[in-house]
Motif scaffolding. Structure first.
Motif, PDB file in Angstrom:
ATOM      1  N   GLY A   9     -16.614   7.446 -14.378  1.00 54.65           N
ATOM      2  CA  GLY A   9     -15.889   6.698 -15.394  1.00 54.65           C
ATOM      3  C   GLY A   9     -14.588   6.230 -14.769  1.00 54.65           C
ATOM      4  N   PHE A  10     -14.465   4.956 -14.441  1.00 52.45           N
ATOM      5  CA  PHE A  10     -13.390   4.478 -13.580  1.00 52.45           C
ATOM      6  C   PHE A  10     -12.414   3.582 -14.325  1.00 52.45           C
ATOM      7  N   GLU A  11     -11.185   3.541 -13.807  1.00 53.12           N
ATOM      8  CA  GLU A  11     -10.154   2.626 -14.306  1.00 53.12           C
ATOM      9  C   GLU A  11      -9.318   2.187 -13.109  1.00 53.12           C
ATOM     10  N   LYS A  34      -2.148  -6.978 -13.106  1.00 54.43           N
ATOM     11  CA  LYS A  34      -2.567  -8.256 -13.692  1.00 54.43           C
ATOM     12  C   LYS A  34      -3.981  -8.155 -14.258  1.00 54.43           C
ATOM     13  N   TRP A  35      -4.786  -7.265 -13.686  1.00 58.39           N
ATOM     14  CA  TRP A  35      -6.142  -7.021 -14.167  1.00 58.39           C
ATOM     15  C   TRP A  35      -6.404  -5.518 -14.222  1.00 58.39           C
ATOM     16  N   VAL A  36      -7.276  -5.145 -15.152  1.00 56.78           N
ATOM     17  CA  VAL A  36      -7.820  -3.793 -15.203  1.00 56.78           C
ATOM     18  C   VAL A  36      -9.339  -3.900 -15.165  1.00 56.78           C
ATOM     19  N   ILE A  37      -9.942  -3.121 -14.294  1.00 60.21           N
ATOM     20  CA  ILE A  37     -11.403  -3.043 -14.232  1.00 60.21           C
ATOM     21  C   ILE A  37     -11.776  -1.612 -14.598  1.00 60.21           C
ATOM     22  N   GLU A  38     -12.510  -1.463 -15.689  1.00 59.16           N
ATOM     23  CA  GLU A  38     -12.878  -0.119 -16.123  1.00 59.16           C
ATOM     24  C   GLU A  38     -14.340  -0.085 -16.503  1.00 59.16           C
ATOM     25  N   LYS A  57      -7.822  -8.844 -18.475  1.00 55.69           N
ATOM     26  CA  LYS A  57      -6.651  -9.497 -17.899  1.00 55.69           C
ATOM     27  C   LYS A  57      -5.415  -9.192 -18.722  1.00 55.69           C
ATOM     28  N   GLN A  58      -4.302  -8.938 -18.030  1.00 54.68           N
ATOM     29  CA  GLN A  58      -3.034  -8.701 -18.715  1.00 54.68           C
ATOM     30  C   GLN A  58      -2.610  -9.975 -19.447  1.00 54.68           C
TER      31      GLN A  58
END
Length: 365
Positions: A88-90, A97-101, A141-142
């Motif tokens: 389970g990743f973040e 600027k971006w989050v990939i989860e 995206k932020q």
């Protein structure tokens, strides 16, 4: 065990992929890859043995304004003849600027079944077996605010090789998808995350909303909608001892031609501790919990107390306060990594006529 010994053991299992580069350039975050034999316990799995790993990193060019990305991986085999591979990743890109989860899961997981609804008897218990492959990446995206992220992703959940008791309750009721299913859907998501730490938050807010629409166009077996809400708040009670009061509200709602694998499962090691995961099952779920985390100065040890309540519903409009199921419990903590504030967790939870204990790494929420 002395603090020095703990640090030495931790260092033995820690690798630094960019160690030389970080020594040459002090602006770089010193990445950590921690891999070690682990064992955990929960009522759903019994004792589980295997390998656990955490990759903690920042992309080059990220400073203090960017939180540490967390990519865990667990491979374990349990005394209940289960195996699971899970992550389970973040991940935060530069300047967030971006989050990939998301989630990645492959498992063979025997589960206990009691029927559908919030009043199923313990005497109805039976076991069914299945394999599961799930992948769920979400890209956000932020936007509009430092801690607000908006985006979308997809979710693929495949249940196969199911085995049931031919004379049991599942065979009699034959809930939709009891013999396997494939859920394929597109999700929209909103995330607000002002926590200073992902592994053991001490302050800030966390809110995640996802809404997925599932269909048959891409190979799915069912058409339905699935909505999830996860709201958390962390309040630092005492700056002297770093005591924390943590709160979580979780809800899941579904509508349409829902396969059994997508129902809401009540209980587990993260919320409603004390109830076996899946003790109660229905379309919708509401649950709330609070936890007081007591830390001691100049010590790696801590204690917690928690309580909560919740229930499952065929439709959340059936909600009644008098039907809520309680849970409560206590736990102990041991700090494995003071820099990343990563704890070893042992909890004992109690519910209505049931209990369970849980041993693992990192907080329940």
């Amino acid at each position: 065990m002395s603090a020095q010994t703990v640090d030495e053991i931790k260092e033995f299992f820690t690798f630094y992929p960019n160690k030389k580069a970080a020594e040459r350039d002090s602006t770089l975050y010193k990445q950590k890859f921690i891999a070690a034999p682990v064992f955990t316990y929960s009522p759903e799995t019994n004792f589980a043995f295997g390998t656990g790993a955490k990759y903690l990193f920042k992309f080059n060019g990220s400073g203090e304004e960017t939180r540490v990305s967390n990519m865990p991986m667990t491979l374990q085999y349990t005394l209940n003849n289960q195996f699971f591979l899970y992550s389970g990743f973040e991940v935060f890109t530069n300047q967030e600027k971006w989050v990939i989860e998301g989630n990645l899961l492959f498992q063979n997981y025997p589960r206990l079944y009691y029927g559908l609804g919030s009043n199923t008897p313990k005497s109805a218990e039976e076991q069914y077996d299945y394999y599961q492959f799930l992948v769920e990446p979400i890209f956000l995206k932020q936007m509009f605010h430092k801690y607000l992220f908006i985006g979308a992703g997809f979710r693929y959940n495949h249940i196969f090789k199911t085995k049931i008791d031919p004379d049991g309750l599942i065979a009699q009721n034959q809930p939709n998808g009891f013999d396997g299913s494939t859920s394929v859907g597109v999700e929209v998501a909103t995330l607000y995350d002002s926590r200073s730490s992902l592994l053991n938050a001490q302050d800030g807010w966390y809110f995640e909303f996802t809404h997925g629409k599932y269909g048959k166009v891409l190979g799915g077996t069912n058409e339905f909608n699935l909505t999830r809400l996860d709201l958390r708040h962390y309040y630092e009670v005492s700056k002297k001892n770093i005591d924390v009061l943590a709160f979580q509200f979780y809800a899941q709602f579904s509508r349409g031609d829902l396969p059994f694998s997508e129902y809401s499962f009540f209980g587990g090691s993260e919320i409603m501790r004390g109830y076996q995961e899946g003790r109660y099952v229905d379309r919708d779920l509401l649950a709330i919990q609070t936890e007081y985390r007591k830390n001691f100065n100049n010590s790696r040890w801590g204690v917690v107390g928690f309580l909560g309540t919740g229930d499952v519903y065929n439709n959340v409009s059936e909600f009644q306060f008098k039907n809520l199921k309680p849970n409560y419990g206590v736990g102990a903590r041991f700090n494995l990594d003071k820099v990343e504030n990563l704890n070893l967790r042992f909890d004992v939870g109690f519910g209505e006529g049931t209990n369970g204990f849980y041993f693992g790494i990192a907080e329940a929420f």
